[in-house]
Write a protein that holds these residues in place. Structure first.
Motif, PDB file in Angstrom:
ATOM      1  N   THR A   1       0.828  -1.204   0.000  1.00 19.40           N
ATOM      2  CA  THR A   1       0.000   0.000   0.000  1.00 19.40           C
ATOM      3  C   THR A   1       0.863   1.255   0.000  1.00 19.40           C
ATOM      4  O   THR A   1       0.609   2.212  -0.748  1.00 19.40           O
ATOM      5  CB  THR A   1      -0.927   0.013   1.231  1.00 19.40           C
ATOM      6  OG1 THR A   1      -1.751  -1.157   1.221  1.00 19.40           O
ATOM      7  CG2 THR A   1      -1.834   1.244   1.211  1.00 19.40           C
TER       8      THR A   1
ATOM      9  N   ALA B   1      -7.112  -1.076  -0.256  1.00 19.63           N
ATOM     10  CA  ALA B   1      -6.290  -1.536   0.860  1.00 19.63           C
ATOM     11  C   ALA B   1      -7.154  -1.865   2.069  1.00 19.63           C
ATOM     12  O   ALA B   1      -6.941  -2.882   2.745  1.00 19.63           O
ATOM     13  CB  ALA B   1      -5.255  -0.475   1.217  1.00 19.63           C
TER      14      ALA B   1
ATOM     15  N   TYR C   1      -2.492  -4.168  -6.852  1.00 18.64           N
ATOM     16  CA  TYR C   1      -2.878  -2.948  -6.145  1.00 18.64           C
ATOM     17  C   TYR C   1      -2.837  -1.754  -7.101  1.00 18.64           C
ATOM     18  O   TYR C   1      -3.731  -0.900  -7.097  1.00 18.64           O
ATOM     19  CB  TYR C   1      -1.943  -2.692  -4.966  1.00 18.64           C
ATOM     20  CG  TYR C   1      -2.383  -3.300  -3.657  1.00 18.64           C
ATOM     21  CD1 TYR C   1      -2.742  -4.640  -3.587  1.00 18.64           C
ATOM     22  CD2 TYR C   1      -2.419  -2.556  -2.490  1.00 18.64           C
ATOM     23  CE1 TYR C   1      -3.123  -5.220  -2.395  1.00 18.64           C
ATOM     24  CE2 TYR C   1      -2.807  -3.119  -1.282  1.00 18.64           C
ATOM     25  CZ  TYR C   1      -3.153  -4.454  -1.233  1.00 18.64           C
ATOM     26  OH  TYR C   1      -3.543  -5.012  -0.047  1.00 18.64           O
TER      27      TYR C   1
END
Length: 451
Positions: A138, A328, A290
């Motif tokens: 993240t 996240a 991500y």
């Protein structure tokens, strides 16, 4: 019909794009699946690996062709909108976006298990490692795709080196006797083995959400894709062959086949090299997903398929921090639920696979409609139809989850009054015009008009 190239507003290089692809596709599959496939089909599982490597080439080419022609943060969602309209775009976007959190939690748990094997500590070590992986990924993406690409490039080099060392140093211990009997469970066992390996080849669609971040998408994306297909194919086949030929019947019983290969290659206790490799694989996959999911969430917010406050960051060069924060947060929640319920990563893997197979199916269908007919890329899409149908059949009951997500996406559009129709997002693919009209694109908003 001429097509104007999209502005070169991104910063990703071919090497960084290749590294992101390698991380997304190679992922955690190489950690455990060679042993699971060997258990299902014996040495004949090598044919299952070869089959999926061959199938992945036209599949990767299809998504690269779409991405280079229509670079946009929406990725497959954008292609679905152009081909089939707003509802299809929302469905495929939701299937991808909400598949990443459970997939990330499963990947983090896989990496944590290898660390636990090296240092001990049981479930606590697994949980802490998984949590730290999510935090680091993240943080890396918080500073943008350029940093994520640089980190991924460095990690990919280290990862390839680790895997090649394990394979090359263990091959002198290979024995042809370990390849006999070649098909102990019959040739039909290759099918179930291939179904197990689907997880290993999911990822070619992930980078479509980052296509606008390439410096020159039309040139760089196909090059990065081709390089990644070669690297991933060679590494998968090399590791799978080494596991079978070196470990023999013990391969089917190995919980950590890479650890066993390192033990043979280096001698003695090889838990630390195996743990390091597992962490690199896990981080690479999570980092790529991500980045892609964060861009997709921003594009869905821009296009009305998710709340508008997520839209910031959909433009090439911007960082989609709102979307990243949601992704996240959901990933942390998925990890917490699995740890509290003590069910392990298997349900997460199956739910994630079902969603991504659905994304593949819609993406290939969109390619058949959007790519120039009888072109090489169109024929590549045609070649993947059978493979996608096979994946859908193998997914079976776990297609229920993407069906639930589909219902939720359509309900959201209905409750919000289909805001996408008022955001400027294209509702369908433009029609061809007989006078040779020119396609024009605005990469910043993902819009395709005809003038």
């Amino acid at each position: 019909m001429a097509e104007t190239p999209a502005p070169a507003t991104g910063r990703l290089t071919v090497a960084q794009g290749t590294a992101l692809y390698v991380g997304a596709v190679l992922g955690t599959g190489v950690i455990a699946l060679p042993a699971l496939a060997a258990e299902a089909a014996g040495p004949a599982s090598l044919f299952a690996w070869l089959l999926l490597v061959i199938v992945s080439a036209p599949l990767a080419a299809t998504f690269a062709a779409l991405g280079s022609r229509y670079p946009d943060a929406g990725g497959v969602s954008t292609y679905a909108r152009m081909a089939f309209g707003t509802p299809a775009a929302a469905v495929v976007g939701w299937c991808f976006y909400f598949a990443v959190p459970p997939g990330a939690a499963a990947a983090a748990l896989f990496g944590g298990a290898y660390v636990e094997a090296a240092v001990g500590g049981g479930g606590t070590t697994v949980a802490i490692t998984a949590l730290l992986l999510m935090v680091v990924v993240t943080t890396t993406n918080f500073f943008g795709v350029r940093l994520a690409g640089r980190v991924q490039l460095a990690l990919a080099g280290i990862l390839v080196t680790f895997l090649l060392v394990a394979v090359l140093l263990s091959l002198p211990h290979a024995s042809t006797g370990n390849l006999q009997p070649f098909a102990p469970h019959g040739w039909t066992a290759i099918g179930p083995a291939a179904a197990l390996l689907v997880w290993s080849f999911v990822g070619w669609e992930a980078i479509t959400h980052l296509t606008a971040e390439f410096r020159r998408p039309a040139r760089d994306l196909p090059r990065a894709t081709a390089a990644a297909v070669v690297v991933v194919g060679v590494l998968y086949l090399a590791v799978a062959f080494a596991v079978v030929a070196v470990l023999g019947s013990a391969a089917a019983e190995a919980d950590a086949p890479l650890g066993e290969l390192f033990a043979v290659a280096l001698g003695g206790d090889a838990r630390w090299p195996a743990a390091a490799t597992a962490l690199l694989l896990t981080f690479g996959a999570m980092n790529a997903y991500y980045a892609g999911a964060a861009k997709l969430g921003a594009a869905l917010g821009r296009d009305g398929a998710l709340p508008a406050w997520l839209a910031r960051g959909s433009v090439a060069g911007e960082v989609p921090r709102h979307s990243l924060a949601v992704n996240a947060g959901l990933s942390f929640l998925a990890l917490l639920v699995v740890l509290v319920a003590a069910v392990g990563p298997r349900p997460l893997v199956l739910l994630t696979t079902g969603s991504f197979v659905t994304v593949y199916a819609v993406g290939v269908a969109a390619a058949l409609r959007l790519l120039p007919r009888r072109s090489r890329t169109w024929y590549a899409a045609v070649a993947t139809v059978g493979a996608v149908i096979f994946l859908l059949v193998m997914t079976g009951v776990y297609l229920v989850w993407p069906l639930i997500v589909t219902g939720a996406a359509l309900l959201y559009l209905r409750l919000t009054g289909n805001r996408a129709s008022r955001t400027g997002a294209p509702a369908s693919a433009p029609n061809e015009v007989a006078d040779g009209g020119v396609w024009t694109r605005t990469a910043q908003v993902g819009r395709t008009d005809i003038r």
